[in-house]
Design a protein around this motif. Structure first.
Motif, PDB file in Angstrom:
ATOM      1  N   VAL A  62      42.764  -3.610  26.716  1.00 43.57           N
ATOM      2  CA  VAL A  62      41.789  -2.583  27.164  1.00 43.57           C
ATOM      3  C   VAL A  62      42.764  -1.558  27.910  1.00 43.57           C
ATOM      4  CG1 VAL A  62      40.115  -2.197  28.922  1.00 43.57           C
ATOM      5  CG2 VAL A  62      39.995  -4.020  27.353  1.00 43.57           C
ATOM      6  N   VAL A  63      43.624  -1.928  28.795  1.00 41.67           N
ATOM      7  CA  VAL A  63      44.425  -0.643  29.561  1.00 41.67           C
ATOM      8  C   VAL A  63      45.287  -0.021  28.247  1.00 41.67           C
ATOM      9  CG1 VAL A  63      46.188  -0.540  31.154  1.00 41.67           C
ATOM     10  CG2 VAL A  63      44.357  -1.926  31.840  1.00 41.67           C
ATOM     11  N   CYS A  64      45.692  -0.900  27.379  1.00 44.49           N
ATOM     12  CA  CYS A  64      46.632  -0.092  26.270  1.00 44.49           C
ATOM     13  C   CYS A  64      45.760   0.693  25.498  1.00 44.49           C
ATOM     14  CB  CYS A  64      47.161  -1.164  25.427  1.00 44.49           C
ATOM     15  SG  CYS A  64      48.514  -0.596  24.225  1.00 44.49           S
ATOM     16  N   ALA A  65      44.411   0.664  25.439  1.00 41.91           N
ATOM     17  CA  ALA A  65      43.468   1.339  24.338  1.00 41.91           C
ATOM     18  C   ALA A  65      43.331   2.577  25.190  1.00 41.91           C
ATOM     19  CB  ALA A  65      42.606   0.697  24.072  1.00 41.91           C
ATOM     20  N   ILE A  66      43.259   2.588  26.644  1.00 46.15           N
ATOM     21  CA  ILE A  66      42.698   3.872  27.297  1.00 46.15           C
ATOM     22  C   ILE A  66      43.753   4.395  28.248  1.00 46.15           C
ATOM     23  CG2 ILE A  66      40.255   3.049  27.274  1.00 46.15           C
ATOM     24  CD1 ILE A  66      40.785   1.839  30.458  1.00 46.15           C
ATOM     25  N   LEU A  67      45.084   4.132  27.732  1.00 44.91           N
ATOM     26  CA  LEU A  67      46.026   4.287  28.750  1.00 44.91           C
ATOM     27  C   LEU A  67      46.135   6.210  28.768  1.00 44.91           C
ATOM     28  CD1 LEU A  67      49.225   5.256  27.031  1.00 44.91           C
ATOM     29  CD2 LEU A  67      47.832   3.905  25.651  1.00 44.91           C
ATOM     30  N   PRO A  68      46.669   6.456  30.000  1.00 46.74           N
ATOM     31  CA  PRO A  68      46.641   7.939  30.254  1.00 46.74           C
ATOM     32  C   PRO A  68      47.841   8.420  29.876  1.00 46.74           C
ATOM     33  CG  PRO A  68      46.757   6.833  32.127  1.00 46.74           C
ATOM     34  CD  PRO A  68      46.614   5.516  31.129  1.00 46.74           C
ATOM     35  N   ASP A  69      49.006   7.455  29.705  1.00 46.45           N
ATOM     36  CA  ASP A  69      50.490   8.044  29.621  1.00 46.45           C
ATOM     37  C   ASP A  69      51.249   7.071  29.075  1.00 46.45           C
ATOM     38  OD1 ASP A  69      50.624   6.552  31.944  1.00 46.45           O
ATOM     39  OD2 ASP A  69      51.688   8.024  33.058  1.00 46.45           O
ATOM     40  N   TYR A  70      52.467   7.434  28.760  1.00 45.56           N
ATOM     41  CA  TYR A  70      53.597   6.644  28.190  1.00 45.56           C
ATOM     42  C   TYR A  70      54.140   5.255  29.272  1.00 45.56           C
ATOM     43  CZ  TYR A  70      58.145   5.256  26.333  1.00 45.56           C
ATOM     44  OH  TYR A  70      58.938   4.171  25.927  1.00 45.56           O
ATOM     45  N   ILE A  71      54.135   5.586  30.593  1.00 42.46           N
ATOM     46  CA  ILE A  71      54.565   4.475  31.365  1.00 42.46           C
ATOM     47  C   ILE A  71      53.397   3.349  31.288  1.00 42.46           C
ATOM     48  CG2 ILE A  71      55.183   3.792  33.924  1.00 42.46           C
ATOM     49  CD1 ILE A  71      56.993   5.566  32.395  1.00 42.46           C
ATOM     50  N   THR A  72      52.212   3.673  31.404  1.00 43.38           N
ATOM     51  CA  THR A  72      51.000   2.727  31.195  1.00 43.38           C
ATOM     52  C   THR A  72      51.146   1.873  30.065  1.00 43.38           C
ATOM     53  OG1 THR A  72      49.729   4.205  32.641  1.00 43.38           O
ATOM     54  CG2 THR A  72      48.639   2.493  31.783  1.00 43.38           C
TER      55      THR A  72
ATOM     56  N   ALA B 138      52.970  -6.684  29.438  1.00 40.72           N
ATOM     57  CA  ALA B 138      51.957  -7.689  29.806  1.00 40.72           C
ATOM     58  C   ALA B 138      51.441  -8.499  28.558  1.00 40.72           C
ATOM     59  CB  ALA B 138      50.738  -7.017  30.564  1.00 40.72           C
ATOM     60  N   ILE B 139      51.222  -7.612  27.457  1.00 41.96           N
ATOM     61  CA  ILE B 139      50.979  -8.338  26.295  1.00 41.96           C
ATOM     62  C   ILE B 139      51.785  -9.159  25.630  1.00 41.96           C
ATOM     63  CG2 ILE B 139      50.185  -8.015  23.953  1.00 41.96           C
ATOM     64  CD1 ILE B 139      48.800  -5.422  24.856  1.00 41.96           C
ATOM     65  N   GLY B 140      53.185  -8.656  25.808  1.00 38.05           N
ATOM     66  CA  GLY B 140      54.246  -9.418  25.529  1.00 38.05           C
ATOM     67  C   GLY B 140      54.373 -10.759  26.258  1.00 38.05           C
ATOM     68  N   LEU B 141      54.199 -10.528  27.636  1.00 39.85           N
ATOM     69  CA  LEU B 141      54.222 -11.970  28.417  1.00 39.85           C
ATOM     70  C   LEU B 141      52.985 -12.777  27.969  1.00 39.85           C
ATOM     71  CD1 LEU B 141      54.604 -10.512  31.809  1.00 39.85           C
ATOM     72  CD2 LEU B 141      55.999 -11.846  30.738  1.00 39.85           C
ATOM     73  N   SER B 142      51.798 -12.355  27.407  1.00 35.96           N
ATOM     74  CA  SER B 142      50.825 -13.335  27.210  1.00 35.96           C
ATOM     75  C   SER B 142      50.963 -13.962  25.874  1.00 35.96           C
ATOM     76  CB  SER B 142      49.441 -12.666  27.297  1.00 35.96           C
ATOM     77  OG  SER B 142      49.338 -11.811  26.363  1.00 35.96           O
ATOM     78  N   VAL B 143      51.523 -13.124  24.917  1.00 37.92           N
ATOM     79  CA  VAL B 143      51.870 -13.584  23.541  1.00 37.92           C
ATOM     80  C   VAL B 143      52.972 -14.628  23.596  1.00 37.92           C
ATOM     81  CG1 VAL B 143      52.778 -12.981  21.446  1.00 37.92           C
ATOM     82  CG2 VAL B 143      51.088 -11.713  22.227  1.00 37.92           C
ATOM     83  N   GLY B 144      53.834 -14.536  24.441  1.00 39.39           N
ATOM     84  CA  GLY B 144      54.881 -15.602  24.684  1.00 39.39           C
ATOM     85  C   GLY B 144      54.606 -16.737  25.209  1.00 39.39           C
TER      86      GLY B 144
ATOM     87  N   ASP C 155      44.210   6.316   9.992  1.00 40.49           N
ATOM     88  CA  ASP C 155      43.977   7.846  10.241  1.00 40.49           C
ATOM     89  C   ASP C 155      42.517   7.972  10.460  1.00 40.49           C
ATOM     90  OD1 ASP C 155      46.708   8.125   9.800  1.00 40.49           O
ATOM     91  OD2 ASP C 155      46.426   8.416   7.460  1.00 40.49           O
ATOM     92  N   LEU C 156      41.439   6.958   9.967  1.00 35.25           N
ATOM     93  CA  LEU C 156      40.269   7.404  10.304  1.00 35.25           C
ATOM     94  C   LEU C 156      39.712   7.221  11.822  1.00 35.25           C
ATOM     95  CD1 LEU C 156      38.819   5.628   7.433  1.00 35.25           C
ATOM     96  CD2 LEU C 156      39.058   8.033   7.575  1.00 35.25           C
ATOM     97  N   ILE C 157      40.148   6.377  12.321  1.00 42.63           N
ATOM     98  CA  ILE C 157      39.745   5.841  13.614  1.00 42.63           C
ATOM     99  C   ILE C 157      40.578   6.063  14.735  1.00 42.63           C
ATOM    100  CG2 ILE C 157      38.155   4.122  12.839  1.00 42.63           C
ATOM    101  CD1 ILE C 157      40.052   1.972  13.667  1.00 42.63           C
ATOM    102  N   GLY C 158      41.754   6.379  14.553  1.00 45.29           N
ATOM    103  CA  GLY C 158      42.876   6.596  15.526  1.00 45.29           C
ATOM    104  C   GLY C 158      43.527   5.504  16.185  1.00 45.29           C
ATOM    105  N   TRP C 159      44.771   5.618  16.967  1.00 44.15           N
ATOM    106  CA  TRP C 159      45.481   4.359  17.316  1.00 44.15           C
ATOM    107  C   TRP C 159      44.731   3.639  18.340  1.00 44.15           C
ATOM    108  CZ3 TRP C 159      47.516   4.041  22.360  1.00 44.15           C
ATOM    109  CH2 TRP C 159      47.580   5.218  22.872  1.00 44.15           C
ATOM    110  N   ARG C 160      44.028   4.173  19.155  1.00 40.43           N
ATOM    111  CA  ARG C 160      43.573   3.687  20.352  1.00 40.43           C
ATOM    112  C   ARG C 160      42.272   2.371  19.854  1.00 40.43           C
ATOM    113  NH1 ARG C 160      44.291   6.452  25.515  1.00 40.43           N
ATOM    114  NH2 ARG C 160      45.103   8.453  24.956  1.00 40.43           N
ATOM    115  N   TRP C 161      41.270   3.119  18.931  1.00 41.33           N
ATOM    116  CA  TRP C 161      40.376   2.261  18.590  1.00 41.33           C
ATOM    117  C   TRP C 161      40.978   1.142  17.357  1.00 41.33           C
ATOM    118  CZ3 TRP C 161      35.766   1.078  20.244  1.00 41.33           C
ATOM    119  CH2 TRP C 161      35.271   2.288  21.207  1.00 41.33           C
ATOM    120  N   PHE C 162      42.082   1.602  16.839  1.00 43.55           N
ATOM    121  CA  PHE C 162      42.985   0.382  16.227  1.00 43.55           C
ATOM    122  C   PHE C 162      43.312  -0.551  16.723  1.00 43.55           C
ATOM    123  CE2 PHE C 162      46.764  -1.184  13.907  1.00 43.55           C
ATOM    124  CZ  PHE C 162      46.145  -1.589  12.794  1.00 43.55           C
TER     125      PHE C 162
END
Length: 196
Positions: A111-121, A128-134, A180-187
């Motif tokens: 959710v944070v990744c989808a609504i992120l405001p910037d590159y650092i976030t 964090a996703i890498g930690l959980s997938v591992g 291209d239709l929905i954008g990377w956030r919704w993807f």
């Protein structure tokens, strides 16, 4: 037919029904297999997601090549670290508890990744996703071994690997068709639906 012959037939029928009952899939085993396959499917999509969205992300956030590469590297470094660290924690505190922690971490990070405001976030959420997938990948196979009978473990591992493969293919095709239709956030949100 003699009485001894009928007793033999009765014993054979009882024995064959016992054998069928022992090798049949129990409902708990089926639920465990479905849950594990869905979690691993979501994880597979998360592993292949950066490769699908990198170009769209780089254009929108105006990232350099180094920044793009760092995004992928941060995910895989955290993936490698979590396998070792959280595997030991799972041995100490139990696989179910660590699995729940990883799922909650994954959902919040997505959710944070989808609504992120910037590159650092974005970098922090991908860490964090890498930690959980591992955590998930190591624990899932252990969880299958703990909750399934010995006869069904091999089939369950093969089915979960097939689920992983189908999800990787689906992430690529889904990205090709709708990115291209929905954008990377919704993807990101759509690709992560198996985790929910």
């Amino acid at each position: 037919m003699t009485k001894v012959g009928s007793n033999k037939i009765k014993i054979q029928n009882e024995t064959s029904s016992l054998i069928r009952d022992e090798t049949a899939w129990k409902s708990k085993e089926i639920l465990v297999l479905i849950a594990v396959t869905m979690i691993l499917a979501g994880d597979a999509m998360e592993v292949y997601l950066p490769g699908v969205i990198t170009q769209s992300l780089a254009c929108q956030l105006e990232l350099s090549r180094t920044a793009e590469n760092f995004l992928g590297i941060s995910f895989y470094v955290s993936l490698a670290m979590s396998t070792v660290v959280f595997g030991l924690m799972a041995n100490k505190w139990g696989t179910r508890r660590m699995l729940l922690i990883s799922q909650y971490t994954s959902i919040v990070s997505i959710v944070v990744c989808a609504i992120l405001p910037d590159y650092i976030t974005l970098i922090l959420s991908r860490l964090a996703i890498g930690l959980s997938v591992g955590i998930n990948y190591g624990i899932m196979h252990t969880y299958l071994g703990e909750n399934l009978s010995a006869e069904h473990t091999t089939v369950a591992h093969v089915l979960s690997a097939i689920g992983w493969t189908v999800s990787c293919t689906w992430a690529s095709l889904f990205g090709f068709l709708v990115l291209d239709l929905i954008g990377w956030r919704w993807f990101i949100v759509c690709a992560s639906l198996p985790l929910f």
